[in-house]
Design a protein around this motif. Structure first.
Motif, PDB file in Angstrom:
ATOM      1  N   PHE A   1       0.805  -1.213   0.000  1.00 52.83           N
ATOM      2  CA  PHE A   1       0.000   0.000   0.000  1.00 52.83           C
ATOM      3  C   PHE A   1       0.842   1.268   0.000  1.00 52.83           C
ATOM      4  CE2 PHE A   1      -2.072  -3.492   2.208  1.00 52.83           C
ATOM      5  CZ  PHE A   1      -3.070  -3.747   1.292  1.00 52.83           C
TER       6      PHE A   1
ATOM      7  N   LEU B   1      -4.087  -0.073  -4.581  1.00 56.49           N
ATOM      8  CA  LEU B   1      -4.703  -1.244  -3.958  1.00 56.49           C
ATOM      9  C   LEU B   1      -5.412  -0.919  -2.658  1.00 56.49           C
ATOM     10  CD1 LEU B   1      -1.769  -3.765  -4.517  1.00 56.49           C
ATOM     11  CD2 LEU B   1      -3.822  -3.468  -5.924  1.00 56.49           C
TER      12      LEU B   1
ATOM     13  N   THR C   1      -0.208 -11.585  -0.902  1.00 52.21           N
ATOM     14  CA  THR C   1      -0.670 -10.299  -1.433  1.00 52.21           C
ATOM     15  C   THR C   1      -2.170 -10.146  -1.279  1.00 52.21           C
ATOM     16  OG1 THR C   1       1.131 -10.091  -3.022  1.00 52.21           O
ATOM     17  CG2 THR C   1      -0.891  -8.903  -3.526  1.00 52.21           C
TER      18      THR C   1
ATOM     19  N   ILE D   1      -4.567  -7.223   0.926  1.00 55.14           N
ATOM     20  CA  ILE D   1      -5.512  -6.369   0.209  1.00 55.14           C
ATOM     21  C   ILE D   1      -6.899  -6.477   0.833  1.00 55.14           C
ATOM     22  CG2 ILE D   1      -6.708  -6.004  -1.989  1.00 55.14           C
ATOM     23  CD1 ILE D   1      -4.156  -6.888  -3.412  1.00 55.14           C
TER      24      ILE D   1
ATOM     25  N   ASN E   1      -8.395  -3.103   2.451  1.00 49.94           N
ATOM     26  CA  ASN E   1      -9.292  -2.397   1.554  1.00 49.94           C
ATOM     27  C   ASN E   1     -10.727  -2.774   1.905  1.00 49.94           C
ATOM     28  OD1 ASN E   1     -10.815  -1.414  -0.622  1.00 49.94           O
ATOM     29  ND2 ASN E   1      -9.089  -1.621  -2.020  1.00 49.94           N
TER      30      ASN E   1
END
Length: 378
Positions: A91, A97, A191, A195, A199
């Motif tokens: 980030f 992202l 990954t 995320i 997010n």
């Protein structure tokens, strides 16, 4: 001598820790944007020439290609999810992202929560723990991307385009999402899960795929795997006829982190072309991979070289070491427009053993020009 950065204007550092006093070398674990001397560059080039004198026999090279799936399955069977750390640095390097990263007045920005959660995170343990900083290379091309992406997202939210309505109501995973990310080469999920954790956009849907069935099984078995927000699937990028679960021009972001380097060089262009087709106009590819003369390249011995700058590791997996020009050619040939193409030079330090390690990575952001192609009717 440091490699010139002619793909993104004046180079800005990825991090903010600079070695200005050699006496302080072992005071920290890593130093950012380290310049190389001409002697160091020449020594690296000589080392690569030395380990490239002898190529692996062609029949053995063919066997590595044919059995690539086995080697990666064996890798994940051995290491499971313990080899790499979660990539919370994503980030800072790739704010695209993070949630709420777009501001209608000024283009790209990053939420303080996302940055605050990642300030002290490091890179993969396989690459060495690094205290990572931020590069905010916001040139005119970036702002063009942000503006068009903002408009495109607004159209989606309003369901203003018939093509978007057809896409939205089609029967595929994530069809109702308003922001779609695909991570290629997901491994054990280092990954995708950061995320999903960071997010909180209710319209987000994340796809992740890997060549290895073992890796995808690890992702699907993860306690935070949520099929309402994520879809993990097995995919061989080199098989052109193997379909993706989402239609063309449906993705906002494609993520390639230390993935392209594992593929046979002559197949790379076809793969980038296919991934470009998946992007919406205004969508972006985020890539980070090994740069020429990285420590990992210099450590290879004679007899491990498959082709120029392409090697096989002891476990049968392969790796290529890129230049900025090579990546620019691959991405631009696929019709993508450069937003960022930067070299990240790091000096990592083992303070206990008094050892220095020079790492070189290349980071790229290339967008699909708005208006390029039309959304296919389904």
């Amino acid at each position: 001598m440091a490699e010139p950065n002619h793909h993104g204007g004046k180079r800005k550092p990825f991090g903010n820790r600079f070695l200005t006093d050699p006496a302080r070398l072992f005071q920290h674990n890593a130093w950012d944007n380290v310049e190389w001397s001409e002697e160091q560059e020449a020594a690296a080039e000589a080392k690569v020439q030395e380990n490239s004198i002898q190529f692996v026999a062609q029949d053995q090279q063919d066997a590595y290609e044919i059995n690539a799936n086995k080697y990666w399955n064996d890798f994940y069977k051995t290491h499971e999810n313990g080899f790499f750390k979660d990539r919370h640095w994503l980030f800072t390097e790739f704010p695209e992202l993070a949630s709420n990263q777009y501001d209608s007045q000024v283009g790209m920005s990053v939420s303080e929560d996302a940055l605050g959660n990642t300030k002290n995170s490091g890179l993969d343990s396989g690459l060495g723990s690094v205290e990572t900083g931020v590069s905010q290379h916001l040139d005119s091309e970036t702002n063009i991307f942000n503006t068009n992406h903002q408009l495109h997202t607004s159209d989606e939210m309003a369901l203003g385009k018939p093509e978007e309505q057809k896409l939205r109501h089609s029967d595929f995973p994530g069809s109702s999402a308003t922001y779609r990310i695909l991570e290629v080469g997901c491994g054990a999920g280092n990954t995708v899960f950061p995320i999903l954790q960071n997010n909180n956009d209710p319209g987000l849907f994340v796809y992740c795929c890997d060549f290895s069935t073992v890796a995808v099984d690890l992702v699907q078995a993860h306690p935070e795997y949520d099929t309402s927000r994520c879809f993990a699937f097995v995919h061989d990028l080199c098989e052109q006829q193997m379909p993706f679960p989402m239609p063309d021009e449906s993705l906002d972001v494609v993520v390639l982190i230390f993935v392209l380097s594992a593929i046979l060089p002559e197949k790379m262009q076809c793969i980038i072309n296919r991934l470009s087709q998946l992007l919406k106009p205004g969508g972006i590819i985020l890539l980070r991979d090994y740069g020429r003369y990285d420590l990992a390249q210099l450590r290879f011995k004679k007899g491990q070289c498959l082709a120029d700058n392409f090697y096989v590791r002891g476990d049968g997996t392969r790796v290529y070491f890129f230049t900025q020009d090579e990546l620019d050619l691959l991405l631009s040939t696929a019709g993508l427009k450069k937003v960022q193409n930067m070299v990240d030079r790091r000096l990592q330090v083992n303070r206990g053993k008094q050892i220095t390690m020079y790492r070189i990575w290349i980071q790229c952001k290339y967008c699909k020009p708005p208006g390029q192609g039309e959304l296919r009717s389904l």
